[in-house]
Design an enzyme around this catalytic site. Structure first.
Site, mmCIF file in Angstrom:
data_model
loop_
_atom_site.group_PDB
_atom_site.id
_atom_site.type_symbol
_atom_site.label_atom_id
_atom_site.label_comp_id
_atom_site.label_asym_id
_atom_site.label_seq_id
_atom_site.Cartn_x
_atom_site.Cartn_y
_atom_site.Cartn_z
ATOM 1 N N GLN A 114 0.828 -1.199 0.000
ATOM 2 C CA GLN A 114 0.000 0.000 0.000
ATOM 3 C C GLN A 114 0.875 1.267 0.000
ATOM 4 O O GLN A 114 1.669 1.460 -0.889
ATOM 5 C CB GLN A 114 -0.967 -0.040 1.183
ATOM 6 C CG GLN A 114 -2.042 -1.113 1.047
ATOM 7 C CD GLN A 114 -3.063 -0.831 -0.028
ATOM 8 O OE1 GLN A 114 -3.635 0.246 -0.099
ATOM 9 N NE2 GLN A 114 -3.321 -1.816 -0.877
ATOM 10 N N SER A 115 0.779 2.115 1.015
ATOM 11 C CA SER A 115 1.411 3.434 0.961
ATOM 12 C C SER A 115 2.932 3.425 1.112
ATOM 13 O O SER A 115 3.567 4.464 0.910
ATOM 14 C CB SER A 115 0.805 4.354 2.022
ATOM 15 O OG SER A 115 -0.471 4.788 1.615
ATOM 16 N N MET A 116 3.535 2.313 1.442
ATOM 17 C CA MET A 116 4.995 2.252 1.397
ATOM 18 C C MET A 116 5.488 2.478 -0.034
ATOM 19 O O MET A 116 6.646 2.831 -0.265
ATOM 20 C CB MET A 116 5.496 0.924 1.950
ATOM 21 C CG MET A 116 5.340 0.831 3.456
ATOM 22 S SD MET A 116 5.624 -0.827 4.143
ATOM 23 C CE MET A 116 7.380 -1.018 3.851
ATOM 24 N N THR A 117 4.582 2.320 -0.995
ATOM 25 C CA THR A 117 4.839 2.651 -2.399
ATOM 26 C C THR A 117 5.365 4.073 -2.545
ATOM 27 O O THR A 117 6.214 4.349 -3.400
ATOM 28 C CB THR A 117 3.530 2.496 -3.208
ATOM 29 O OG1 THR A 117 3.105 1.126 -3.145
ATOM 30 C CG2 THR A 117 3.693 2.930 -4.653
ATOM 31 N N LYS A 118 4.857 4.984 -1.724
ATOM 32 C CA LYS A 118 5.222 6.396 -1.849
ATOM 33 C C LYS A 118 6.730 6.621 -1.700
ATOM 34 O O LYS A 118 7.288 7.528 -2.322
ATOM 35 C CB LYS A 118 4.451 7.217 -0.814
ATOM 36 C CG LYS A 118 2.945 7.249 -1.030
ATOM 37 C CD LYS A 118 2.258 7.993 0.092
ATOM 38 C CE LYS A 118 0.766 8.169 -0.169
ATOM 39 N NZ LYS A 118 0.010 6.901 -0.094
#
Length: 427
Positions: A114-118
Site C-alpha cells: 500500500q502506501s509504502m509505495t510512496k
C-alpha cells in the site's frame, strides 16, 4: 453498488477533513551534489545479535510477541526483519498467507505494501529523475503534467508534492467513472484545499498525481522508472507492481473486496488504484522484508549499496530530513491518525515523533519510516544504525477512520515491535 463502494473506500473518513493552516516557511534549497567518493556501500549479511551489540534473548521476546498476536487471530500472518550495522540479526515468518488456510508465511512471502509505495517507488524514482536532470524539485508540476495547472495549481512544485504540502485533499476518487483518462483528468483538476506550502496534509491524491507526472516526464510508466533506476540495480527482484499469476502462491492475501467480490490476493487492495490498473504513485508495490531492508540499507548508506550507486548523498539527505518547517510536532502529533496526516514529513518518508508514531516511542529523533495501510511498516534509526521491517496481511481497516486505524496499529503492535528492537540494544 454505489453504497458498497462508498463503504469500502478506506479514505471516506478523511475526505473534507479540516486542514491545519500555519505560517508558511520556505524550504531550504537543494545543496550542491556530493561526489560518490567515500559513500558507504555496506551490503546486508547474516549474523548474531551479539555481533552488533544486541541481545538475542530480548530480540526473541520481540518475535514471540508477534507470534502471540498471530496466534490470537489479530492478523493472519507476518514477516519481520531486524538489521544493525549491515547485519541481519533476525528474520522470521509467522502464521498464514491466507486467513483460515494452511499456507504458512515464509521468509520470501510477498506483501501488498500500500502506501509504502510512496517511498519505495515514487519518491525514490522522482529523485532519480532529479539526479538525471529530467525533472527539477523547484519546477512546477504543470511543466510536466500541463492539465495539473487547472484551478490555480500552476505554481505548485515537485517539492511541494513530495513533502505532502501541495494543497490537495487527502483523496478524490472516481470509482464510478470507467474511462481511466477521464479519471486522471478529473483528479488533476481537483481544486486546492489549502494554500500550497502552508501546511501538511498526507495525500494519496497528491502521490497518485506525482506518479502520473513522473511517467509523463520520463516517457516511461512508473513501474519501469522505479524498476530500472531503483529496484533492478539494488537486486530487489521480489519488488514489483502487479505480481504475475505465477507468483500469487507467494503473495499474502489481504481482505475481502465487496466491489470485486473476492478476497484480494496479488492485487492492490485499494479500489481506486486497482481500477486504474494497479500501477500508481500512492499504492500498488508488492515486496518482501529482505528487499525492503536492502532499500533501507541503501538509504542508510547515503545512496549506494554494494556496487550500485542509486542516489547522490545530497538527495538522500534531502529525502530523509524535515522538509516541512511550516508545521511542528507539538501541534500535530495528537493522535495516531493525525500523526499520519499532519506531522512533519520528509520526501515520501514519515518522520519519527514522540507520541503517536507507528515506529513507537524509543527510536532516535532522526529516525524515518513509512506505514502501509494494510498493515506494513519500515523504520530506519540512523543513530543506532538499525533497520526494522514488519509486514503483515492484516488488510485495510474497515472502515478506514480514526478509530479503526488506531485499532489496526494496536492489533499489529507495530510500536511494541520497534520499541522492542531498541530495547534489544545493549547499553
Amino acid at each position: 453498488m454505489n453504497e458498497q463502494r462508498r463503504a469500502f473506500n478506506r479514505r471516506q473518513f478523511l475526505q473534507g477533513m479540516t486542514q491545519f493552516a500555519v505560517v508558511a516557511a520556505a524550504a531550504p534549497a537543494l545543496g550542491s551534489s556530493d561526489a560518490w567518493r567515500g559513500v558507504d556501500c555496506t551490503t546486508l549479511t547474516a549474523g548474531r545479535p551479539e555481533d552488533v551489540g544486541m541481545s538475542s534473548e530480548r530480540l526473541e521476546d520481540v518475535f514471540a510477541r508477534i507470534q502471540r498476536r498471530v496466534s490470537d487471530g489479530l492478523f493472519p500472518g507476518a514477516t519481520a526483519l531486524v538489521a544493525r550495522h549491515g547485519v541481519v540479526v533476525g528474520h522470521r515468518a509467522f502464521g498464514s498467507k491466507v486467513a483460515g488456510a494452511d499456507e504458512p508465511v515464509t521468509l520470501d512471502t510477498i506483501f501488498d505494501l500500500q502506501s509504502m509505495t510512496k517511498v519505495l517507488s515514487t519518491a525514490a524514482a522522482a529523485l532519480a529523475l532529479v539526479q538525471e536532470g529530467v525533472i527539477a524539485l523547484d519546477a512546477p508540476v504543470a511543466r510536466y503534467l500541463p492539465e495539473f495547472a487547472a484551478n490555480g495549481k500552476g505554481a505548485i512544485t515537485v517539492h511541494d508534492m513530495l513533502r505532502y504540502s501541495a494543497g490537495l485533499p487527502v483523496d478524490n476518487q472516481f470509482l464510478d467513472v470507467a474511462d481511466d483518462e477521464t479519471v486522471w483528468r478529473l483528479m488533476a483538476e481537483t481544486p486546492l484545499e489549502y494554500a500550497p506550502g502552508t501546511s501538511v496534509l498526507y495525500s494519496d491524491l497528491t502521490y497518485r498525481l506525482l506518479g502520473r507526472m513522473i511517467a509523463a516526464a520520463a516517457g516511461q510508466d512508473l513501474d519501469t522508472v522505479a524498476g530500472t533506476r531503483i529496484w533492478g540495480p539494488l537486486g530487489m527482484n521480489d519488488t514489483m507492481y502487479n505480481p504475475p499469476p505465477a507468483l500469487h502462491e507467494r503473495v499474502a492475501a489481504t481482505g475481502y473486496s465487496d466491489l470485486r467480490g473476492y478476497t484480494v490476493r496479488g492485487e492492490v487492495q485499494d479500489e481506486q488504484d486497482w481500477a486504474l490498473g494497479g500501477v500508481t504513485g500512492c499504492d500498488g508495490v508488492f515486496s518482501t522484508a529482505m528487499d525492503i531492508a536492502v532499500f533501507c540499507q541503501m538509504i542508510l548508506n547515503g545512496g549506494a549499496y554494494g556496487g550500485a550507486e542509486i542516489l547522490r548523498p545530497d538527495l538522500v539527505r534531502r529525502m530523509k530530513r524535515n522538509n516541512t518547517p511550516q508545521v511542528t510536532e507539538a501541534a500535530t502529533d495528537t493522535s495516531p491518525i493525525e500523526n499520519l496526516l499532519l506531522t512533519p514529513k520528509g520526501l515520501g518518508w514519515e518522520l519519527w515523533t514522540r507520541r503517536f508514531s507507528s515506529g513507537g516511542m524509543r527510536l532516535s529523533p532522526r529516525s524515518y519510516g513509512k506505514a502501509g495501510g494494510a498493515g506494513t511498516f519500515m523504520w530506519v534509526d540512523p543513530d543506532h544504525e538499525i533497520i526494522g521491517v514488519l509486514l503483515t496481511n492484516h488488510g485495510l481497516p474497515q472502515p478506514f477512520d480514526a478509530l479503526h486505524w488506531s485499532r489496526m496499529l494496536d492489533a499489529i503492535g507495530c510500536a511494541e515491535f520497534f520499541d522492542g528492537i531498541i530495547n534489544a540494544v545493549h547499553g
